[in-house]
Structure formats: C-alpha cells, structure tokens
Scaffold this motif. Sequence first.
Motif, PDB file in Angstrom:
ATOM      1  N   CYS A 132       0.967  -1.082   0.042  1.00 19.21           N
ATOM      2  CA  CYS A 132      -0.090  -0.161   0.066  1.00 19.21           C
ATOM      3  C   CYS A 132       0.799   1.183  -0.077  1.00 19.21           C
ATOM      4  O   CYS A 132       2.014   1.399   0.854  1.00 19.21           O
ATOM      5  CB  CYS A 132      -1.051   0.043   1.178  1.00 19.21           C
ATOM      6  N   GLY A 133       0.461   2.153  -0.649  1.00 15.71           N
ATOM      7  CA  GLY A 133       1.234   3.343  -0.595  1.00 15.71           C
ATOM      8  C   GLY A 133       0.337   4.712  -1.560  1.00 15.71           C
ATOM      9  O   GLY A 133      -0.600   4.215  -2.342  1.00 15.71           O
TER      10      GLY A 133
ATOM     11  N   CYS B 185       3.321   9.447  -5.593  1.00 16.44           N
ATOM     12  CA  CYS B 185       4.693   9.107  -4.602  1.00 16.44           C
ATOM     13  C   CYS B 185       5.868   9.824  -5.222  1.00 16.44           C
ATOM     14  O   CYS B 185       5.620  10.364  -6.322  1.00 16.44           O
ATOM     15  CB  CYS B 185       4.885   7.784  -4.414  1.00 16.44           C
TER      16      CYS B 185
ATOM     17  N   CYS C 206      -2.636  -4.898  -4.492  1.00 19.93           N
ATOM     18  CA  CYS C 206      -2.759  -3.523  -4.279  1.00 19.93           C
ATOM     19  C   CYS C 206      -3.822  -2.907  -4.907  1.00 19.93           C
ATOM     20  O   CYS C 206      -4.579  -3.379  -5.175  1.00 19.93           O
ATOM     21  CB  CYS C 206      -1.281  -2.742  -5.113  1.00 19.93           C
TER      22      CYS C 206
ATOM     23  N   ASN D  15     -10.186  -0.350   0.294  1.00 15.51           N
ATOM     24  CA  ASN D  15      -8.985  -0.719   1.168  1.00 15.51           C
ATOM     25  C   ASN D  15      -9.147  -1.642   1.976  1.00 15.51           C
ATOM     26  O   ASN D  15      -8.111  -2.461   2.131  1.00 15.51           O
ATOM     27  CB  ASN D  15      -8.716   0.730   1.923  1.00 15.51           C
TER      28      ASN D  15
ATOM     29  N   VAL E 138       3.723  -1.177   3.934  1.00 22.45           N
ATOM     30  CA  VAL E 138       3.296   0.070   3.346  1.00 22.45           C
ATOM     31  C   VAL E 138       4.725   0.916   3.236  1.00 22.45           C
ATOM     32  O   VAL E 138       5.429   0.995   3.778  1.00 22.45           O
ATOM     33  CB  VAL E 138       2.647   0.721   4.594  1.00 22.45           C
TER      34      VAL E 138
ATOM     35  N   GLY F 257       3.532   7.427   2.527  1.00 21.47           N
ATOM     36  CA  GLY F 257       2.307   7.608   3.145  1.00 21.47           C
ATOM     37  C   GLY F 257       1.353   8.731   2.524  1.00 21.47           C
ATOM     38  O   GLY F 257       1.874   9.631   2.138  1.00 21.47           O
ATOM     39  N   SER F 258      -0.245   8.436   2.674  1.00 24.25           N
ATOM     40  CA  SER F 258      -0.993   9.320   2.195  1.00 24.25           C
ATOM     41  C   SER F 258      -2.308   9.006   3.075  1.00 24.25           C
ATOM     42  O   SER F 258      -2.118   7.854   3.884  1.00 24.25           O
ATOM     43  CB  SER F 258      -1.520   8.960   0.868  1.00 24.25           C
TER      44      SER F 258
ATOM     45  N   THR G  91      -3.462   5.555   2.601  1.00 19.06           N
ATOM     46  CA  THR G  91      -2.446   4.592   3.096  1.00 19.06           C
ATOM     47  C   THR G  91      -2.589   4.470   4.553  1.00 19.06           C
ATOM     48  O   THR G  91      -2.516   3.309   5.041  1.00 19.06           O
ATOM     49  CB  THR G  91      -1.035   5.066   2.686  1.00 19.06           C
TER      50      THR G  91
ATOM     51  N   GLU H  69      -5.409   2.122   5.309  1.00 12.08           N
ATOM     52  CA  GLU H  69      -4.765   0.674   5.054  1.00 12.08           C
ATOM     53  C   GLU H  69      -4.036   0.193   6.343  1.00 12.08           C
ATOM     54  O   GLU H  69      -4.127  -1.003   6.721  1.00 12.08           O
ATOM     55  CB  GLU H  69      -4.084   0.503   3.611  1.00 12.08           C
TER      56      GLU H  69
ATOM     57  N   THR I 266       6.519  -1.297   7.818  1.00  9.52           N
ATOM     58  CA  THR I 266       6.237   0.094   7.083  1.00  9.52           C
ATOM     59  C   THR I 266       7.838   0.392   6.442  1.00  9.52           C
ATOM     60  O   THR I 266       8.592   0.018   6.979  1.00  9.52           O
ATOM     61  CB  THR I 266       6.002   1.162   7.878  1.00  9.52           C
TER      62      THR I 266
END
Length: 153
Positions: free
Chosen positions: A7-8, A12, A36, A86, A98, A101-102, A105, A108, A121
């Motif tokens: 996840c991401g 990015c 994903c 998600n 992960v 980050g958002s 995200t 999730e 992470t």
Amino acid sequence: MTQVAVCGPGDCTPEEAATARTVGRLLAEHGAVVLCGGYGGVMAAVAAGAREAGGIVVGILSGRDRVGSSPDLTVAIPTGMGEARNALIVRAADAVIVVGGSWGTLSELALAQRGGIPLITLGGWRILDAAGNPVPGPVQAADPADAVRRALA
C-alpha cells in the motif's frame, strides 16, 4: 500461496516508486502474490516490479471499471466501492507492506493493525501515542529486502 498487500500513495516520490518496484520484484521472486490498489504511484511501481519478475499482481480497484488501472496488473478487480476497497485489500492479505504515506495509506495501515495482520512500513507514517511513544504493532523495515523478509516470515 502467500498474499502480500503493498500500500502507498497514488502520487509518490521517485524514491518511494523505486522502493515499491524493488518490493514487488522481491515478493514475486519469493512466489508471493502481490495485492495493491491497482492505479498509479506506489501501486503501479509494485505491480511493475512484480510483473518484471514473473509474479502475479492483483489490483483491487476503487472504480466500477478498469479505466486508469496499471497495465502491469495480472488481474484487475473493479469494486465500485471507492476508498472502502481498502478494507478488501488488507483483509485479503497475509501481511501488509506500507511504502510512503497518504491518507488512503493511513486507512490501510489502521485496518491492518486493527485486524492483527502483520504490518511492515518503509518510510511514511509513524504512529505515536499521546505521550509521543511509537504504538506497538507496525514494524519499520530497514530496506525493501528487510520488509519482504518480515512479510514472508
């Protein structure tokens, strides 16, 4: 067969994309199925890395069709659920990695933590309690190889 969600953010950094691509390649080399969100950014990068290594990549899409999904997906599943998808990504996974980050995200990450799914992470969110201490659960990996090793353990 082990299923690992990566996840991401859809938007990015180049570094996050490179990290995700490496994670995807390593997961595929170890025979894991990559899950994903199926669109751009980290999702597209992990799909590309896994596909290049001959792996299987399942994109669980937020929309009602496959429009805009990554061309590197092996399987694209349109849900029409928006961000609620998600939960499907996380619940289908044996582990979650992960990258970056958002807000999506973070949801999730929280769903994995709440569901007791191993959570690794690579950059991005660091969750602290009211006293400023790290919340137990998410494991910070040193690099993509460490993240994959932990996810497959």
